[in-house]
Design an enzyme around this catalytic site. Structure first.
Site, PDB file in Angstrom:
ATOM      1  N   HIS A 158      -3.113  -6.987 108.244  1.00  0.00           N
ATOM      2  CA  HIS A 158      -2.116  -6.655 107.210  1.00  0.00           C
ATOM      3  C   HIS A 158      -1.308  -7.917 106.862  1.00  0.00           C
ATOM      4  O   HIS A 158      -0.106  -8.011 107.151  1.00  0.00           O
ATOM      5  CB  HIS A 158      -1.214  -5.545 107.749  1.00  0.00           C
ATOM      6  CG  HIS A 158      -0.376  -4.844 106.742  1.00  0.00           C
ATOM      7  ND1 HIS A 158       0.483  -5.493 105.891  1.00  0.00           N
ATOM      8  CD2 HIS A 158      -0.246  -3.530 106.465  1.00  0.00           C
ATOM      9  CE1 HIS A 158       1.107  -4.594 105.141  1.00  0.00           C
ATOM     10  NE2 HIS A 158       0.683  -3.409 105.472  1.00  0.00           N
ATOM     11  N   GLU A 262      -4.728  -7.616 102.323  1.00  0.00           N
ATOM     12  CA  GLU A 262      -5.052  -7.161 103.672  1.00  0.00           C
ATOM     13  C   GLU A 262      -6.543  -6.852 103.760  1.00  0.00           C
ATOM     14  O   GLU A 262      -7.063  -6.082 102.957  1.00  0.00           O
ATOM     15  CB  GLU A 262      -4.234  -5.895 103.968  1.00  0.00           C
ATOM     16  CG  GLU A 262      -2.774  -6.012 103.558  1.00  0.00           C
ATOM     17  CD  GLU A 262      -2.073  -4.655 103.381  1.00  0.00           C
ATOM     18  OE1 GLU A 262      -2.573  -3.639 103.912  1.00  0.00           O
ATOM     19  OE2 GLU A 262      -1.039  -4.624 102.700  1.00  0.00           O
TER      20      GLU A 262
END
Ligand code: BG6
Length: 287
Positions: A158, A262
């Site tokens: 992320h 991400e």
């Protein structure tokens, strides 16, 4: 000394103005400096004491991305984004090689908070390998099923990139991919833009993307090449003004200074048989 370890983190340096900082909490990379310049975003309000997932850097999502849609899924009881980002990892090994420095981190069920692990009680072993080179940072996850039954998981890197100004940001190489638009209640569509710009809330999961790498480019033409290695999906997220203001661990104006791009496998679960290992990750390089 390439590895400076303290109680809560390790700083990995190559002696040439390049460094990466990794908190044991979540094995969260919180800083990546190349040529003396910070490339990752970390909120000024990020909580770094291990009571909340770190807001910025590269939190790790495992074994569930978001909340499970199916209430019968084995991951359904887990909190958003699973438990890897809320567990204290072990720093297993540091390797000082030719032109690269590597830190390897591990997570086993015994280090996952009990109340989280009991919601998804499968035996597993995660390894996270962070490699710093002069112009790049690679981060790889390996997941081993150490139990006697198969399990399904999502995983995601992320990454929050530090950007000079959201109004001049361009994201390249996502054209012609199907995406799920989480801002439009999960509607599916196909990306038609060669160059993506961001001028409002964006929360999209591009599925099984075709390009090997996504380019995150700033107004001056510089940026980061985000290369997929063994992972399929790309999430693009910026919460924009109203959601930023509602987040306690994020500055009201910071949405202008960051973009999350991400990489991971989140649109479909990875199915892992007993004894098997899955590996995937990303290489971030300066352009
Ligand atoms: C993104 C999701 O990956 O993470 C968003 O697509 C989510 O929907 C964001 O809001 C941040 O999640 P969290 O749990 O760190 O606030």
């Amino acid at each position: 000394m390439p590895f400076q370890k303290s109680d809560d983190k390790v700083i990995i340096q190559d002696g040439n103005e390049n460094s990466v900082e990794v908190y044991f909490y979540g094995a969260t990379v919180t800083s990546w400096i190349t040529a003396g310049k910070e490339r990752l975003f970390l909120s000024k309000n990020a909580i770094l004491n291990g009571t909340k997932a770190i807001r910025g850097g590269i939190p790790l999502v495992f074994p569930q991305f978001g909340k499970a849609e199916d209430s019968d899924a084995p991951t359904a009881a887990l909190p958003q984004h699973g438990f890897a980002r809320n567990s204290k990892w072990e720093f297993l090994e540091g390797k000082d090689g030719d032109n690269e420095v590597t830190g390897i981190f591990g997570l086993s069920p015994s280090s996952v908070p009990t109340e989280l692990y009991q919601k998804w009680p499968f035996p597993f072993k995660l390894l996270y390998t962070v490699t710093l080179r002069p112009q790049s940072l690679s981060t790889f996850i390996s997941v081993k099923n150490e139990g006697s039954e198969a399990f399904d998981f999502h995983t995601l890197l992320h990454t929050y990139f530090s950007i000079p100004d959201i109004s001049t940001l361009k994201i390249h190489n996502l054209a012609n991919n199907v995406f799920i638009d989480k801002v439009a209640n999960g509607a599916r569509d196909t990306e038609t833009r060669e160059v993506i710009t961001v001028n409002g809330e964006v929360d999209r999961v591009y599925e099984d993307v075709n390009a090997e790498a996504v380019l995150v480019q700033y107004g001056d033409g510089s940026g980061i090449r985000v290369k997929r290695i063994g992972v399929k999906d790309v999430v693009v997220w910026n919460q924009w003004e109203a959601k930023a203001a509602a987040m306690s661990d994020f500055g009201d104006d910071e949405y202008k200074e960051m973009i999350c791009v991400e990489l991971g496998n989140v649109s479909k679960y990875v199915h892992l048989a007993p004894g098997e290992t899955w590996e995937g990750g990303q290489e971030l390089s300066v352009i």
